[in-house]
Scaffold this active site. Structure first.
Site, PDB file in Angstrom:
ATOM      1  N   TYR A  53      40.672  35.608  -2.518  1.00  0.00           N
ATOM      2  CA  TYR A  53      40.723  36.386  -3.760  1.00  0.00           C
ATOM      3  C   TYR A  53      42.079  37.042  -3.966  1.00  0.00           C
ATOM      4  O   TYR A  53      42.749  37.378  -3.003  1.00  0.00           O
ATOM      5  CB  TYR A  53      39.651  37.475  -3.746  1.00  0.00           C
ATOM      6  CG  TYR A  53      38.235  36.977  -3.874  1.00  0.00           C
ATOM      7  CD1 TYR A  53      37.931  35.655  -4.200  1.00  0.00           C
ATOM      8  CD2 TYR A  53      37.165  37.841  -3.671  1.00  0.00           C
ATOM      9  CE1 TYR A  53      36.618  35.217  -4.296  1.00  0.00           C
ATOM     10  CE2 TYR A  53      35.848  37.414  -3.770  1.00  0.00           C
ATOM     11  CZ  TYR A  53      35.581  36.099  -4.076  1.00  0.00           C
ATOM     12  OH  TYR A  53      34.275  35.688  -4.172  1.00  0.00           O
ATOM     13  N   LEU A 242      27.279  35.361 -20.576  1.00  0.00           N
ATOM     14  CA  LEU A 242      25.960  35.913 -20.869  1.00  0.00           C
ATOM     15  C   LEU A 242      26.006  37.317 -21.463  1.00  0.00           C
ATOM     16  O   LEU A 242      24.966  37.849 -21.841  1.00  0.00           O
ATOM     17  CB  LEU A 242      25.093  35.893 -19.602  1.00  0.00           C
ATOM     18  CG  LEU A 242      24.557  34.512 -19.215  1.00  0.00           C
ATOM     19  CD1 LEU A 242      23.922  34.535 -17.832  1.00  0.00           C
ATOM     20  CD2 LEU A 242      23.552  34.004 -20.258  1.00  0.00           C
TER      21      LEU A 242
END
Length: 348
Positions: A53, A242
């Site tokens: 990351y 979403l």
């Protein structure tokens, strides 16, 4: 906030986990520290990161996420208040900045990855250390069909698990888990642990959201239930799709607009967009934001031990955490299943 036990370990984590893959790319070090402070203030005790990351992975930023968490741990002195999870990257020759182009999941890789993460995190132990993706051929990250022709040499699960065992015995990691795994992989890890006296996996960190529910249909739910392996659900908002922000405004700033479409094309599939429209309409008809409904649904699933949320600002983080207190009525759950029947796993 409610806590769940991870596998058969002594780890009890909040059912909301702070995901950190934006730290170092979309979030500055100051942003990261603010999110960590706020998460703890709200009762969250579980933080998830990885050696690769932030994402998308780049040589220039790799390791920044762990470094930001490490500087926060040093400044705050709150290491004992959190359960910290990180991950070792599986093989990917294009990511040659992670332990070289030949990096994999062998003994030397595990030792180096653990030591490097400990140094960046400024801690002497990691509570949960996970294999980010397998060494063997397996469809992941948007691929959804197993292709035997793609078989390749890989590090045996027994070798990886034995290397992790050495790190456990050295006190550098406490428990182990997997990510982006299959039912066969879970069972193989358990078999090797039982027959060789190696650490038993406690968790599986896999994709799970309203557009990607394969965990329920791939026998992973049964395998994990019977073997006491807890699901850590990642990408519960489908990279923001979403939330319906891209439906409301195609130019909305977020991962799906600021990064190239090739980075995560699965959430841009027409069926995902159509499903999102229906989920958003259902949420709003019931007085909820699309994000609240998507997260409340995920938080409530019996097999989800913790849901990994990510945010780029504190307002988003607050909404995501607040959804943990929402109980969806049965009629809403039934309507969610009806939409799922029409659009089955388009984001898998």
């Amino acid at each position: 906030m409610k806590k769940n036990q991870l596998g058969s370990t002594d780890l009890h984590v909040t059912r909301v986990c702070l995901g950190t893959m934006t730290f170092g790319q979309q979030n500055t070090e100051g942003d990261a520290h603010s999110q960590l402070d706020y998460a703890l203030e709200r009762g969250i005790n579980f933080i998830d990161t990885a050696e690769m990351y932030p994402v998308p992975g780049r040589a220039e930023t790799q390791g920044s996420t762990e470094r930001f968490i490490g500087s926060w741990l040093k400044k705050s002195g709150k290491r004992s208040q959190i359960i910290l999870a990180s991950k070792i990257a599986g093989p990917n020759p294009s990511m040659d900045w992670i332990r070289g182009a030949q990096h994999n999941l062998g003994a030397a890789d595990v030792r180096q990855a653990v030591e490097d993460s400990l140094r960046r995190l400024q801690t002497d132990y990691i509570d949960l250390y996970q294999v980010h993706w397998p060494s063997r051929n397996l469809p992941i990250f948007g691929a959804n069909a197993f292709v035997p022709e793609k078989e390749r040499p890989g590090v045996a699960i027994e070798e990886t698990l034995a290397a992790l065992d050495q790190m456990v015995k050295a006190g550098k990691i406490r428990h182990v888990g997997v990510s982006n795994e299959s039912a066969w992989g879970v069972c193989e890890y358990v078999k090797q642990a039982e027959t060789k006296g190696l650490p038993r996996i406690a968790t599986i960190q896999n994709l799970y959201n309203l557009t990607a529910r394969a965990f329920e249909t791939s026998l992973l739910d049964e395998a994990c239930y019977r073997e006491r392996v807890s699901l850590l659900a990642y990408s519960p908002l489908a990279f923001g799709q979403l939330t319906a922000k891209y439906i409301d405004d195609p130019k909305a700033v977020g991962r799906l607009s600021i990064f190239p479409p090739t980075w995560s094309p699965r959430y841009l599939r027409p069926a995902v967009i159509e499903a999102t429209k229906e989920y958003a309409a259902l949420a709003r008809a019931n007085g909820l934001s699309p994000a609240q409904m998507a997260l409340a649904w995920c938080y409530s699933r019996w097999f989800v031990a913790s849901t990994i949320i990510g945010a780029t600002n504190l307002m988003q983080l607050k909404e995501n955490i607040d959804a943990e207190q929402i109980t969806l009525p049965q009629q809403v759950l039934d309507q969610i299943d009806a939409i799922h029947a029409r659009y089955t796993n388009p984001g898998q």
